[in-house]
Scaffold this motif. Structure first.
Motif, short mmCIF file in Angstrom:
data_model
loop_
_atom_site.label_atom_id
_atom_site.label_comp_id
_atom_site.label_asym_id
_atom_site.label_seq_id
_atom_site.Cartn_x
_atom_site.Cartn_y
_atom_site.Cartn_z
N ILE A 191 35.29 45.51 44.37
CA ILE A 191 34.95 46.55 43.39
C ILE A 191 36.11 47.53 43.33
CG2 ILE A 191 33.44 48.55 42.96
CD1 ILE A 191 31.15 46.94 44.13
N VAL A 192 36.50 47.93 42.13
CA VAL A 192 37.50 48.98 41.96
C VAL A 192 36.80 50.20 41.36
CG1 VAL A 192 39.45 47.41 41.72
CG2 VAL A 192 38.16 48.07 39.69
N GLN A 205 35.41 43.87 40.26
CA GLN A 205 36.66 43.14 40.00
C GLN A 205 36.48 41.66 40.27
OE1 GLN A 205 39.31 44.04 38.63
NE2 GLN A 205 41.13 43.05 39.44
N MET A 206 35.67 41.32 41.28
CA MET A 206 35.38 39.92 41.59
C MET A 206 33.98 39.84 42.20
SD MET A 206 37.28 37.29 44.22
CE MET A 206 36.35 37.98 45.61
N THR A 229 46.49 42.41 40.63
CA THR A 229 46.11 43.06 39.37
C THR A 229 45.55 44.46 39.59
OG1 THR A 229 43.85 42.17 39.37
CG2 THR A 229 45.58 40.81 38.39
N ILE A 230 45.39 44.87 40.85
CA ILE A 230 44.76 46.17 41.12
C ILE A 230 45.78 47.29 40.97
CG2 ILE A 230 43.73 47.60 42.93
CD1 ILE A 230 42.34 45.15 44.00
N ASP A 231 45.54 48.21 40.05
CA ASP A 231 46.35 49.41 39.88
C ASP A 231 45.51 50.46 39.16
OD1 ASP A 231 46.74 49.27 36.92
OD2 ASP A 231 47.84 47.44 37.40
N THR A 279 37.47 33.01 49.44
CA THR A 279 38.18 34.25 49.75
C THR A 279 39.63 34.24 49.28
OG1 THR A 279 38.63 33.36 51.96
CG2 THR A 279 36.71 34.80 51.72
N GLN A 280 40.22 33.06 49.13
CA GLN A 280 41.60 33.02 48.66
C GLN A 280 41.71 33.50 47.22
OE1 GLN A 280 44.26 32.51 50.70
NE2 GLN A 280 42.60 32.57 52.19
N SER A 281 40.64 33.31 46.44
CA SER A 281 40.66 33.83 45.08
C SER A 281 40.70 35.35 45.08
CB SER A 281 39.41 33.35 44.32
OG SER A 281 39.44 31.95 44.17
N ALA A 282 40.06 35.95 46.09
CA ALA A 282 40.08 37.41 46.20
C ALA A 282 41.50 37.94 46.34
CB ALA A 282 39.23 37.86 47.38
#
Length: 340
Positions: free
Chosen positions: A134-135, A143-144, A159-161, A150-153
């Motif tokens: 979560i962002v 966010q996911m 992309t987090i900014d 977990t590798q997809s995480a």
């Protein structure tokens, strides 16, 4: 999609034309040596057991085996591989603050980058857990969703900014409530949240949200990032200019440690302050390891499936065929005339 995992070995093909050239050169020399003994057709009649065509075929089989071997060690991969994997873990929701204050550089290289590094390490360690991301800033977004992949995480980390949440602020309460809704309904597996934040511009109600999560069986941990003393907030990730308020004063962001501690206390979890060491990560790992795990069978997807066994079989078959072909005519098959 097709690729080679170790494409550097394909450079070995550069040597193959030189190998052919060397073979041709040695054959020319051999023919010249035979011609010194007499006319070539006459020499052949003198050595009826010799078969030059067998010699040529054996060379090209060895050549093909070398090519197959190069392809094999370069590890060709193709398509998607699906596996059923049994994992034993907990359900973990990680909420990461992406407000502008997370660009402050009182930890190296900055708060947000350090938070992402910690997040990546946690995902690596908790690879058997189901994880959701979560962002949040002034609002919170998934966010996911919860997944065992977990590798997809880790792919989402890039992309987090701060641009992900245009509304500024620190809506921790909203992030906690969104996290509560992100868990599965499975009552047999322990659940935990990790809130990564500096607590700047905290909007309230987070203590009540953490208490509600605790009552629902969800442990809320808080990872405070930044310094209590504070530091100016850059205008952007790579800018050396600092943000100013409406009166032109430089904006200084400070870790709201007291607020973070209260949220963790109400959430029956752990508060720890992140720095440039791995102390905070180890403390969180120890806390999460106290939770009870549950086995679950899940499908995992790898982007590429290994195809080198195919070339290994081709290599083996070629070598067996080459071994069975004699340089001389085999008396057992004297009536079979494959090589004239």
């Amino acid at each position: 999609m097709f690729r080679f995992e170790n494409p550097e070995y394909l450079y070995l093909f550069i040597a193959m034309p030189f190998l052919v050239a060397l073979y041709i050169y040695l054959n020319i020399r051999k023919r010249n040596d035979v011609k010194r003994l007499g006319v070539l057709s006459t020499v052949k009649r003198m050595m009826p057991e010799l078969s030059l065509k067998r010699s040529y075929l054996k060379f090209w089989l060895i050549f093909a085996a070398l090519c197959a071997g190069i392809f094999m060690i370069a590890r060709p991969q193709f398509g998607t591989k699906v596996e059923t994997v049994e994992k034993e873990g907990i359900e973990l929701v990680i909420a990461i603050d992406v407000s502008n204050s997370m660009l402050a550089r009182d930890v190296t290289p900055d708060r947000l980058s350090r938070a992402k590094q910690i997040l990546s390490r946690i995902i690596d360690v908790r690879k058997n857990d189901k994880v959701a991301l979560i962002v949040f800033a002034g609002e919170a977004y998934v966010q996911m969703p919860l997944t065992s992949d977990t590798q997809s995480a880790k792919l989402f980390l890039n992309t987090i900014d701060p641009s992900l949440v245009p509304v500024q602020g620190t809506a921790i309460a909203e992030a906690i409530r969104l996290g509560m809704n992100s868990f599965s309904g499975d009552q047999d597996v322990d659940k935990a949240m990790i809130i990564i934040t500096d607590g700047e511009d905290h909007e309230g109600n987070a203590n009540e949200a953490a208490r509600q999560a605790s009552e629902a069986g969800i442990m809320v941990n808080v990872l405070g990032i930044g310094s209590v003393e504070g530091t100016p907030v850059p205008e952007s990730e790579y800018s050396n200019n600092f943000r100013t308020d409406s009166e032109g004063r430089v904006v200084v962001s400070r870790l709201n440690e007291q607020m973070a501690q209260e949220i963790a206390q109400n959430g029956k979890g752990l508060y720890v302050q992140a720095d440039n060491s791995n102390t905070a990560i180890r403390a969180l790992e120890s806390e999460l390891n106290e939770l009870e795990t549950k086995k679950s069978a899940t499908l995992t997807y790898s982007e590429y499936d290994e195809k080198f066994p195919l070339f290994a079989w081709i290599l083996l078959i070629i070598l067996i065929v080459e071994f069975l072909i004699y340089d001389k005519k085999n008396p057992l098959f004297k009536n079979i005339r494959l090589f004239r």
